[in-house]
Design an enzyme around this catalytic site. Sequence first.
Site, mmCIF file in Angstrom:
data_model
loop_
_atom_site.group_PDB
_atom_site.id
_atom_site.type_symbol
_atom_site.label_atom_id
_atom_site.label_comp_id
_atom_site.label_asym_id
_atom_site.label_seq_id
_atom_site.Cartn_x
_atom_site.Cartn_y
_atom_site.Cartn_z
ATOM 1 N N SER A 131 -21.787 -35.513 -13.633
ATOM 2 C CA SER A 131 -22.456 -35.558 -12.322
ATOM 3 C C SER A 131 -22.018 -36.768 -11.522
ATOM 4 O O SER A 131 -21.691 -37.809 -12.078
ATOM 5 C CB SER A 131 -23.974 -35.613 -12.492
ATOM 6 O OG SER A 131 -24.568 -35.774 -11.211
ATOM 7 N N LYS A 185 -27.401 -31.170 -18.026
ATOM 8 C CA LYS A 185 -26.790 -31.192 -16.687
ATOM 9 C C LYS A 185 -27.456 -30.149 -15.785
ATOM 10 O O LYS A 185 -27.683 -30.381 -14.591
ATOM 11 C CB LYS A 185 -25.276 -30.937 -16.788
ATOM 12 C CG LYS A 185 -24.560 -30.790 -15.432
ATOM 13 C CD LYS A 185 -24.574 -32.087 -14.677
ATOM 14 C CE LYS A 185 -23.885 -32.188 -13.359
ATOM 15 N NZ LYS A 185 -23.364 -31.120 -12.606
ATOM 16 N N HIS A 188 -30.717 -31.522 -14.721
ATOM 17 C CA HIS A 188 -30.381 -32.557 -13.725
ATOM 18 C C HIS A 188 -30.192 -31.906 -12.356
ATOM 19 O O HIS A 188 -30.734 -32.360 -11.344
ATOM 20 C CB HIS A 188 -29.108 -33.294 -14.159
ATOM 21 C CG HIS A 188 -28.446 -34.085 -13.067
ATOM 22 N ND1 HIS A 188 -27.715 -33.496 -12.046
ATOM 23 C CD2 HIS A 188 -28.413 -35.415 -12.813
ATOM 24 C CE1 HIS A 188 -27.272 -34.425 -11.227
ATOM 25 N NE2 HIS A 188 -27.675 -35.604 -11.676
ATOM 26 N N ASN A 189 -29.399 -30.841 -12.317
ATOM 27 C CA ASN A 189 -29.132 -30.191 -11.032
ATOM 28 C C ASN A 189 -30.389 -29.558 -10.455
ATOM 29 O O ASN A 189 -30.590 -29.557 -9.238
ATOM 30 C CB ASN A 189 -28.035 -29.135 -11.195
ATOM 31 C CG ASN A 189 -26.656 -29.755 -11.306
ATOM 32 O OD1 ASN A 189 -26.526 -30.910 -11.698
ATOM 33 N ND2 ASN A 189 -25.634 -29.011 -10.976
ATOM 34 N N GLU A 192 -32.244 -32.225 -8.923
ATOM 35 C CA GLU A 192 -31.515 -32.571 -7.680
ATOM 36 C C GLU A 192 -31.937 -31.627 -6.539
ATOM 37 O O GLU A 192 -32.196 -32.079 -5.422
ATOM 38 C CB GLU A 192 -30.021 -32.460 -7.981
ATOM 39 C CG GLU A 192 -29.090 -32.715 -6.838
ATOM 40 C CD GLU A 192 -27.630 -32.479 -7.275
ATOM 41 O OE1 GLU A 192 -27.191 -33.017 -8.309
ATOM 42 O OE2 GLU A 192 -26.927 -31.719 -6.573
#
Length: 471
Positions: A131, A185, A188-189, A192
């Site tokens: 990222s 990940k 995480h996204n 986000e």
Amino acid sequence: MDSKPNYGLYGLGTMGAALALNIAEKGYDLAVCNRTASVVDEFHASSGDLATRIVPTHDLAAFVSAMAAPRNIVLMVPAGDAVDKTMEQLRPFLDADDLIIDAGNANFGDTNRRGDAAQAAGEMFLGIGVSGGEEGARHGPSIMGGGNRVAWNRVSDMLEAIAADYEGTPCAACMGEGGSGHYVKMVHNGIEYADMQMIAEVYGIMRDGLAMTPLEISKVFSQWNEGRLQSYLIEISASVAEATDPETGKAMLDIITDSAGQKGTGRWTAIEALMRASPVTAIDAAVAARNLSSRRDERKAGEELFGAAPQAIDRGAVALEALEAALLAGKIACYAQGFAMLSTASDDYGWSLPLPDIAKVWRAGCIIRSSLLDDMAQALDDDAHRNLMFAPSFAQMMKDSHKGLRKVVAQAALAGHAAPALSAALSYFDAMRTARGTANMIQAQRDFFGAHGFERLDREGQGFHGPWGTG
Ligand code: NAP
């Protein structure tokens, strides 16, 4: 270069080119290759002093033979078929202990599948989430690895060298077996998406409710970036609000179409959270908001039919401090959802995900980096499986800021501003602080029409039925 390098990178697009330069800059020689061969020469010609560390190759056979075994090959191609096909095409040239590292945004299920297949065939494979966008890939991304520990240990020096640095600690860690790195990940996204959506909602209230100009909004974001909300996303929000279009002289924000794209990782998070029965309602709302944003014609028709929704909001009703508090409370609730999902997944998949390390890896390099993440790492160090909102430091922040969130959501509703992610965060907070909820009604309904049975507050046991017959 005295000898052949052990490293290689295939896929010199935006991320791959930046990552290759980062690897070379950190002192690792590498071979590079790309599907469209001409891209390799353009890349090599533009890599300046680093060109001496990079071996350009134009097909897979030359790529592999330019490296010495054991080889460590980073793939940076679009997630999905391109990864499977590239691995298939590489395989005939590889030796047994060569390692393939998929560094794209793979679905964790695909990474599990590829990891299992590699293990069955005696091959080495890692799936790593990267990222930080192009800038991060070039100068220090956040790296979330997953797969075989032996494979990770072989390349961890390089990955830690190219990763972002947070006060001397590299933002790269192995999260566990199989697809765990890509899972982290993905979450995480998802976070986000929610972070960005909540900022957009607050921007909308300032623009349409408080009649603030982009420049005024930029100043507010800049000011917030000095406080508890300090983060990359607030920082860039200040920058984009300040920018003007060189062609028209108008504020950039005023000329950008209000429909947001997506590549799917937010949607994966929402779907996977439903499968884990671990609600991430702020992320769900953010994904849905992007979907609705693309229905511009329908929204225009709705405005003609019902009249424009967002009305002015009195500054006395929503002060800027309330908006700042709303973002803080919303953000904490959203991260609490994300970490709760990771905790559930860790148990369900048997990964033993290191939750504090995940917060640590997110402290620098990645898109959701913020000053709060260091506090989160500490709270998770104390108790990784407690809801983050209940950790003493975050509980205090929620106590201080939820009133602001409540005020903003209430005023947004009254004045017709859509604020789905902030509303979802508030409902989550309220649900998680309500000891006596309303699911007794659901249970009664289920028993009425389906004789599903219920538990009683006043007796032990299960399978009680109401006096309503069979329904
Ligand atoms: P990109 O700029 O579109 O580059 C894609 C690269 O993959 C190019 O080198 C392209 O080669 C190659 N490629 C495309 N299809 C291929 C195929 N079927 N077989 C072999 N090679 C193929 O993409 P990117 O932004 O660098 O993204 C790469 C990966 O990183 C993706 O998984 C993406 O989701 C992930 N990622 C991106 C970002 C970001 O901010 N952009 C951030 C984190 C992760 P040609 O030159 O021949 O087209």
